[in-house]
Design a protein around this motif. Structure first.
Motif, mmCIF file in Angstrom:
data_model
loop_
_atom_site.group_PDB
_atom_site.id
_atom_site.type_symbol
_atom_site.label_atom_id
_atom_site.label_comp_id
_atom_site.label_asym_id
_atom_site.label_seq_id
_atom_site.Cartn_x
_atom_site.Cartn_y
_atom_site.Cartn_z
ATOM 1 N N LYS A 90 24.756 -4.049 -6.675
ATOM 2 C CA LYS A 90 24.494 -4.920 -5.032
ATOM 3 C C LYS A 90 23.581 -6.430 -5.396
ATOM 4 N N PRO A 91 23.644 -6.955 -5.618
ATOM 5 C CA PRO A 91 22.397 -7.991 -5.358
ATOM 6 C C PRO A 91 21.351 -8.405 -4.336
ATOM 7 N N LEU A 92 20.459 -8.200 -4.715
ATOM 8 C CA LEU A 92 19.268 -8.228 -4.122
ATOM 9 C C LEU A 92 19.216 -8.878 -2.268
ATOM 10 N N ASP A 93 19.776 -10.203 -2.777
ATOM 11 C CA ASP A 93 19.218 -11.197 -1.434
ATOM 12 C C ASP A 93 20.527 -10.614 -1.107
ATOM 13 N N ALA A 94 21.252 -9.294 -1.818
ATOM 14 C CA ALA A 94 22.692 -8.910 -0.087
ATOM 15 C C ALA A 94 22.452 -7.833 0.465
ATOM 16 N N ILE A 95 21.099 -7.524 0.303
ATOM 17 C CA ILE A 95 20.367 -6.359 1.188
ATOM 18 C C ILE A 95 18.791 -6.206 1.496
ATOM 19 N N ASP A 96 19.107 -5.838 2.220
ATOM 20 C CA ASP A 96 17.539 -6.036 3.498
ATOM 21 C C ASP A 96 16.357 -5.751 2.451
ATOM 22 N N THR A 97 15.767 -6.481 2.615
ATOM 23 C CA THR A 97 14.102 -6.520 1.853
ATOM 24 C C THR A 97 13.065 -6.371 2.292
ATOM 25 N N VAL A 98 11.917 -6.180 2.265
ATOM 26 C CA VAL A 98 10.568 -6.779 2.715
ATOM 27 C C VAL A 98 9.630 -6.802 1.239
ATOM 28 N N ASP A 99 9.175 -8.238 1.625
ATOM 29 C CA ASP A 99 8.077 -8.302 0.925
ATOM 30 C C ASP A 99 6.705 -7.738 0.616
ATOM 31 N N LEU A 100 5.829 -7.866 0.251
ATOM 32 C CA LEU A 100 4.700 -7.013 -0.091
ATOM 33 C C LEU A 100 3.267 -6.808 0.850
ATOM 34 N N LYS A 101 3.490 -8.046 1.765
ATOM 35 C CA LYS A 101 2.309 -7.639 3.407
ATOM 36 C C LYS A 101 3.254 -7.592 4.310
ATOM 37 N N ALA A 102 4.910 -6.959 4.215
ATOM 38 C CA ALA A 102 5.111 -7.075 5.383
ATOM 39 C C ALA A 102 3.769 -5.561 6.238
ATOM 40 N N PRO A 103 4.171 -5.291 7.271
ATOM 41 C CA PRO A 103 3.824 -4.123 7.984
ATOM 42 C C PRO A 103 4.569 -2.834 8.383
ATOM 43 N N LEU A 104 3.878 -1.606 8.056
ATOM 44 C CA LEU A 104 4.879 -0.452 8.226
ATOM 45 C C LEU A 104 5.765 -0.516 8.677
ATOM 46 N N SER A 105 5.150 -0.998 10.270
ATOM 47 C CA SER A 105 6.378 -0.815 11.563
ATOM 48 C C SER A 105 7.208 -1.298 11.043
ATOM 49 N N LEU A 106 7.195 -2.435 11.148
ATOM 50 C CA LEU A 106 8.255 -3.311 10.342
ATOM 51 C C LEU A 106 9.763 -2.548 9.278
ATOM 52 N N VAL A 107 9.078 -1.711 8.884
ATOM 53 C CA VAL A 107 9.352 -1.643 7.672
ATOM 54 C C VAL A 107 10.406 -0.185 8.460
ATOM 55 N N ILE A 153 5.290 8.404 5.842
ATOM 56 C CA ILE A 153 3.915 9.354 6.570
ATOM 57 C C ILE A 153 2.590 9.637 5.740
ATOM 58 N N LYS A 154 3.566 9.229 4.113
ATOM 59 C CA LYS A 154 2.256 9.878 3.354
ATOM 60 C C LYS A 154 1.090 8.644 3.317
ATOM 61 N N ALA A 155 1.592 7.885 3.593
ATOM 62 C CA ALA A 155 0.463 6.249 4.069
ATOM 63 C C ALA A 155 -0.538 6.827 4.903
ATOM 64 N N LEU A 156 -0.040 7.019 6.210
ATOM 65 C CA LEU A 156 -0.588 7.162 7.538
ATOM 66 C C LEU A 156 -1.126 8.589 7.030
ATOM 67 N N ASP A 157 -0.482 9.315 6.375
ATOM 68 C CA ASP A 157 -1.771 11.089 6.335
ATOM 69 C C ASP A 157 -2.699 10.356 5.772
ATOM 70 N N THR A 185 0.040 -1.257 0.331
ATOM 71 C CA THR A 185 -0.191 -0.206 0.006
ATOM 72 C C THR A 185 0.912 1.443 -0.416
ATOM 73 N N ALA A 186 1.807 1.339 0.771
ATOM 74 C CA ALA A 186 3.113 2.427 0.939
ATOM 75 C C ALA A 186 4.559 2.851 -0.105
ATOM 76 N N MET A 187 3.689 1.265 -0.807
ATOM 77 C CA MET A 187 4.909 1.654 -1.350
ATOM 78 C C MET A 187 4.766 2.744 -3.105
ATOM 79 N N THR A 188 6.496 2.751 -3.310
ATOM 80 C CA THR A 188 5.904 3.317 -4.981
ATOM 81 C C THR A 188 6.342 3.179 -6.354
ATOM 82 N N ARG A 189 6.504 3.742 -7.330
ATOM 83 C CA ARG A 189 7.918 2.570 -8.254
ATOM 84 C C ARG A 189 8.654 3.773 -8.310
ATOM 85 N N ASP A 190 9.102 4.333 -7.373
ATOM 86 C CA ASP A 190 10.038 5.791 -7.550
ATOM 87 C C ASP A 190 11.621 5.270 -8.289
#
Length: 420
Positions: free
Chosen positions: A331-348, A379-383, A262-267
């Motif tokens: 830098k490979p995606l597996d070598a960085i910290d990522t989240v999945d689509l259903k991760a809550p904002l608190s985790l992000v 902040i925009k998603a919470l707003d 919900t909060a992500m962008t394609r920026d």
């Protein structure tokens, strides 16, 4: 939240006195001094101040009882806040069960009732059975039988006993911020299985009580201005404090309900990972605006490979840019910290702050880059969810600064949620 004047510590816990006590103690000293006017015309204000200070110590004992009970229940407390009414001790994690909430809440009223019993006992030891009479003439004759000083201390202990009795019973009102509100929260939580529902019920009850107390204060003020103003002050405090609980509850629930999708962008910009560094520099880096800081994702053979560390191109001799591909900056995606689509904002939020990241990559179920989230996006998603109506320029500034506004205190709130 922690605040106020630090006055010391107990068992390693810092003790803070809320600034409102400066006003409350002065008001109580003047109000309570009226009872000592006849017995001590020259020092009645002093005895009023002593009574007010003993009441303050009673509140302190009440808060310490909360902190001790919390520790016994396994809830780590990091400070003790001495507030006039309500408020809670800052904790490392929230209570994880309705029973724990109930145990901590009930400890305060029990402490006040115990102090009340001690006060009545002390008064009885000073003046005997006369303290239990309702005949005012019996009280007026006490100085003749036990002396003026002993009578004054009898009145002080009686006042403290009565105040603690009233405070203990008053605090059981089922409305936040009173302990009774936390008891109501625990009961609703137990019945519904929903902690947030418990807080909503108790906070709404607190707002209703605040409004009714202010209305009552307005009516009382017609006959007793001081008493009416005091009730209006209490009602205003209740309304504001309950609203604070409701605001925090809604924010916590939003941080759990809103997911990364919900909060992500394609920026971000998708770039072919097989192009040369020279082409990347000419077609992308040199074309960017001066203050732009875009996110580049390398892709090849239909798969997202990783993040392009554009700044690392400076470490490669320009004579090699034509012969090396963009893969050397990936830098490979597996070598960085990522989240999945259903991760809550608190985790992000937690990930952004713990790793001090500018943004977090959101990955789809197949492992590709679905979007990115930065602090401004959060902040925009919470707003949008909570209808804060934050100006878009302010959100853009948060994106540029790469920091959450201090007044939001999202980090502390998410740390508590993620410790549960």
């Amino acid at each position: 939240m922690r605040g106020g004047i630090r006055v010391g510590s107990i068992s390693g816990l810092p003790i803070y006195i809320d600034y409102s006590w400066l006003l409350v103690l002065g008001f109580l000293a003047v109000w309570l001094s009226a009872a000592y006017t006849k017995l001590s015309p020259s020092f009645y204000l002093g005895y009023g101040a002593i009574t007010a200070f003993l009441f303050f110590l009673s509140i302190t004992f009440n808060k310490i009882a909360h902190a001790v009970t919390a520790k016994l229940c396994g809830v780590e407390v990091n400070a003790i806040n001495i507030q006039f009414m309500g408020g809670s001790n800052p904790v490392e994690k929230e209570s994880d069960s309705p029973f724990t909430v109930f145990s901590i809440a009930i400890s305060g009223p029990l402490a006040s009732l115990i102090l009340s019993a001690i006060g009545f006992t002390a008064a009885w030891m000073l003046a005997g059975d006369a303290i239990f009479t309702s005949n005012p003439k019996t009280i007026e004759t006490l100085p003749e039988s036990i002396g003026e000083l002993r009578t004054i201390w009898t009145m002080i202990t009686l006042n403290i006993a009565r105040i603690n009795l009233i405070f203990g019973v008053f605090s059981l009102i089922p409305a936040l911020p009173f302990e009774g509100g936390h008891i109501l929260k625990a009961a609703v939580w137990k019945l519904t299985g929903d902690r947030f529902a418990g807080i909503r019920w108790a906070a709404r009850s607190g707002q209703f009580c605040g409004i009714m107390t202010m209305i009552l204060g307005g009516l009382v003020a017609l006959g007793s201005p001081i008493g009416g103003l005091f009730l209006i002050f209490i009602g205003w405090f209740l309304l504001g404090s309950a609203g604070g609980y409701l605001y925090l509850n809604n924010l916590q629930q939003a941080l759990l309900d809103i997911n990364a999708e919900t909060a992500m962008t394609r920026d971000f910009r998708l770039v072919d990972g097989e192009i040369s560094l020279r082409d990347f520099a000419d077609k992308f880096l040199l074309m960017e605006e001066k203050d732009a800081n875009p996110i580049y994702i390398a892709s090849s053979n239909g798969r997202d490979r990783g993040i392009i560390s554009a700044g690392a191109i400076r470490n490669i001799d320009s004579s090699e840019w034509q012969s090396q591909t963009l893969q050397s900056l990936v830098k490979p995606l597996d070598a960085i910290d990522t989240v999945d689509l259903k991760a809550p904002l608190s985790l992000v939020v937690k990930l952004l702050e713990e790793k001090q990241l500018r943004y977090v990559i959101v990955r789809s179920p197949v492992g590709s880059v679905a979007g990115v989230i930065d602090r401004g996006d959060i902040i925009k998603a919470l707003d949008s969810k909570l209808l804060w109506r934050i100006p878009s320029e302010y959100i853009k500034q948060i994106k540029l600064d790469g920091k959450f506004p201090p007044n939001f205190r999202l980090v502390e709130i998410c740390e508590q949620l993620n410790r549960k």
